[in-house]
Design an enzyme around this catalytic site. Structure first.
Site, mmCIF file in Angstrom:
data_model
loop_
_atom_site.group_PDB
_atom_site.id
_atom_site.type_symbol
_atom_site.label_atom_id
_atom_site.label_comp_id
_atom_site.label_asym_id
_atom_site.label_seq_id
_atom_site.Cartn_x
_atom_site.Cartn_y
_atom_site.Cartn_z
ATOM 1 N N THR A 118 0.643 -0.981 -0.395
ATOM 2 C CA THR A 118 0.021 -0.356 0.284
ATOM 3 C C THR A 118 1.181 1.171 -0.144
ATOM 4 O OG1 THR A 118 -1.716 -1.558 1.331
ATOM 5 C CG2 THR A 118 -2.154 1.129 1.576
ATOM 6 N N TYR B 274 6.589 -12.083 4.298
ATOM 7 C CA TYR B 274 5.452 -11.839 3.687
ATOM 8 C C TYR B 274 5.295 -12.467 2.157
ATOM 9 C CZ TYR B 274 2.142 -8.340 0.861
ATOM 10 O OH TYR B 274 1.475 -7.555 0.403
ATOM 11 N N LYS C 202 2.882 -13.057 6.878
ATOM 12 C CA LYS C 202 1.638 -12.826 6.371
ATOM 13 C C LYS C 202 1.487 -13.282 4.924
ATOM 14 C CE LYS C 202 0.155 -7.949 4.601
ATOM 15 N NZ LYS C 202 0.626 -6.876 3.680
#
Lengths: 308, 308, 308, 308
Positions: free
Chosen positions: C61, C149, C177
């Site tokens: 993001t 991640y 994640k």
């Protein structure tokens, strides 16, 4: 030992026989729903007259899986009789079960088919052992050669080049039709099986690349519409005339792309109709192409001078 | 108006220039981590001496995305100076951001690059509008030609033939390197842009099919190891000698398959080492091939008579 | 030995700390192109005030890969200072090279980050050995915990549950994640690592299923717009109130689907603008959403009562 | 008008009826190759006695596509008679052709089936218009409800949530079995059709997530082996006891993963054999699991206390 040798001889004979344009007829239906054997005979006749090198009934184009066992046997008979030995016949005999596949293979042999073609089909994904055993069982029941047909887009199973190489060790499994559209598979087959491996291309837009890679033949439904161009491409390759081959291929390509994009039975039926041949309904759930697609097809056929 | 015409002239000039074997040098590193410019120069020199038709530093093979901006500029300078105009240079200038890409493109032009190559890279998938604007912005900042590089396996974005055709309307975007490995994309490009479209093949195992489809050149790192064979294939195609082209291609194929399967920087570094050239470490996270892969590579190189 | 124990203690502490809504701020830019640190600070402040449980700058993001090294360090500093220990911070430190990743990880630790997150990124596909070594090298350079991640859609590499389980054996690699959007991966992680494995969900539309599967937290950019609803879902799960959780999730879902479909930086920037917050341009090649998408987003935000 | 209303009433009645564990029996064969109706009856009886909420013969588990038309009709009859109204029956009636599907649907209705299930199958990929017309034609021929079955892994066609929503507007198409394993499809169905949409989960490892997403039932072959656990999970969800549901699901998960990974007919047959029930051969090309897989399955069954 003797049987083995005799098989090998037959295998070589077949390899020599099956070359060039292998034409796949549709199975036309009557308005009442049954097979239109009159039109089927005419289609086959036209193909042979046009000079194609082999006829392959009951392929994907012939909507094999949508036919009853009786219809399948009838189509095989009609086509083999009509061809009458003028060119080899390669008859599709695939079923989901091994038992039905073996049954149809034996029946085709009895009818006088030159060879049979088998695509292993999935509902449940098959293991490699299951696929091998499927071919091995069918092969043991007949004496004519078998072509392995690899087309994951329709059959739902993708046979690796390594598995195909193993299948080709079954005595009368002697040919492969590759329809993945990946020319690398063909090079891989040659690496695994040697330059004499008898492979055929079943992906229409790959026709040029496949011939260059060494394909013996091109399995195509386009021979309903442009058999002369199909043969022209093969002949150019045979002469080693790369420029002519590329020119011929580029001319055919829009039609090849169209029939693949919209499904061979739908596209070929529409093209025949555009040429003035009355083809009955497709077998449901398959439906005729919508009008905007037919208009697009007409433009392609006009460009090919087969529709005015 | 004048500028447009002059651009078109330059574009044609470049199209004429860039043909044949476009060799992609690795970026070798010193044990200390920096670029080994001595070895880089030698590699480039060997390629030009062997007869390749162009040199393309800072490609995927040159691990472009793993270099700092300073290293990139340095590599471009070293290579362009070493080539010294003997053959054209095609310099990779891609970055994730448009601003950095434009910066490197201008820098390459200043250094005297013949053309630049740009692969749009993704972290966030880009829309077609974003990709178009990315090329358009960079193109406006330079006067030398741009080659679009399509390689979804590394860049993470797949440019459709339709989008590539649109990009080719940007005045100085004049060439395409297609690395999807799908020969149908190439035929589609010809259909969309005409027979004169300047497309190059970047998928090594597709070399034969791509030349047959009309590719002007073959972008390859194999020219570190087998430049003579790469050129031999191109020459056979130029002569229209299909049998010779196929023979040459089949000979090269095991090496082409290997370098693609294991990653060009890893595979080429190992191959150079097997030829007695000391190459430093790869840049982490990339690591040297494991011993069993090196043994496999050695067997291939022995088969090609480049290692004894 | 002591170090190991101390690490495990810290690891458990972190596992206890990081739970609930992990909010991912965008990196806003000024019209001039630089980072808008004023707006960044305000966004972070609003999130913390709204009650989110952790702040994670420099994620997908936050367009991490599109920032220069200096910008990255600056963003980390601004966010950590602004959070000022009110909640934990999870700082993204990924780079293509191991050296740069290690550098940023150390820098984040020095700035006081609670933990760092690393997505292995591909240009060249990495082998499992390369990925392991990448994490191991970075981990050895810092003492704070690392979250793996996994997001093949952006990073281009897909880490299997088995590989993740191996990475979790590196002492300070303590969290995962998962952003594949496949809840089966989460169950598999629990099977491989035990019920105490600290996994977090990064696929917004999977929020409900992931919490039910045992996720400790939800990594989301939606907390820019609907932090209260995000927290409401987490609280319902904590209470075991399935009906309330399902109701809350269904209310949020249209926004979650939208921001995933159109890219988090584009969608969140547009949503903030619709709420009257002036966000500068995206960093090219990323572009603002087109008007028809903004209209669609407005309808969703009106339905959520966050825009009137 | 009246017919419509009466249909809706029946539809609601069925929606109320079909909930919970929908058990899918295998079709067992005799060594001679025919259907073992004795064992089939016993399996169905055991399932009903164990408390499952519905019985669904002739599913993927029941190897529907591998049976002849006569066998299919016989299996439907045996199962419906054995169930004898104790729970609803959901009979698979799919065929490649519309005509055969309609035939089997009518036959199932005549036998007293509560509802029929149809998976559109591909050899040729079907267009959305073809799929719609296939369901519409079959629906017009019967009065009992139809469940749409979406399972691209077996049927080869993937029905989008939008298409499923359109199919659900055909009066007696009232239910959907979703087997893609993607919980997002289920949320999308609720968004498109409302909270009352009657959807069922057919992906075993998704059982927990699907119930949480609002699935009315779980279509499973696991009920041959662990019906009590299947029901326990459903009951926990009904009570809103998330912790109990998660605990029950995790206990079942290894078996659910195994039967999906190795194919339901193969895995269930082996599991029954391990429980001392003599199951005949699978229908070729399907083969029994190899010994190492059976050993793995035994360990899972021992862990579940169903084999000692």
């Amino acid at each position: 030992m003797f049987r083995q040798t005799s098989r090998r001889r037959r295998r070589c004979a077949m390899s020599a026989l099956l070359r060039g344009i292998v034409a796949y007829p549709i199975t036309p239906f009557l308005p009442s729903g049954g097979v239109d054997e009159g039109l089927l005979g005419k289609i086959v006749d036209d193909m042979v007259t046009a000079g194609v090198h082999a006829i392959a009934p009951l392929g994907s184009t012939g909507v094999l899986p949508y036919l009853s066992d009786e219809e399948r046997e009838h189509v095989a008979e009609v086509v083999i009789q009509r061809v009458a030995g003028r060119v080899p016949t390669l008859v599709g005999v695939s079923s989901l079960t091994t038992e039905r596949t073996a049954h149809h293979a034996k029946h085709a042999e009895k009818l006088g088919a030159s060879a049979v073609m088998i695509i292993p089909m999935s509902y449940w994904k098959l293991t490699e052992a299951e696929i091998f055993s499927h071919f091995d069982t069918v092969a043991k029941g007949i004496s004519i050669p078998i072509a392995v047909y690899n087309n994951p887009a329709t059959g739902g199973l993708d046979l690796s080049p390594d598995l195909i190489a193993r299948l080709l060790k079954i005595p009368n499994v002697t040919m492969v039709k590759e329809s993945t559209g990946d020319v690398n598979r063909m090079h891989r087959l040659v690496q695994l099986c040697g330059e004499d491996v008898a492979f055929y291309n079943g992906s229409n837009p790959l026709a040029l690349a496949a011939f260059v890679a060494g394909a013996r033949g091109w399995c195509t439904a386009a021979a309903h519409i442009i058999p002369k161009l199909n043969i022209e491409l093969y002949d150019a390759i045979q002469r080693g005339d790369l420029a002519a081959a590329r020119r011929s291929f580029r001319r055919q390509l829009p039609l090849l792309q169209f029939i693949v994009a919209h499904g061979l039975p739908r596209a070929i039926s529409a093209a025949l109709e555009l040429q003035g041949i009355t083809v009955g309904p497709l077998r449901a759930p398959l439906q005729a192409l919508p009008p905007e697609r037919i208009a697009e097809l007409r433009r392609i056929l006009v460009g090919l001078d087969v529709v005015s």
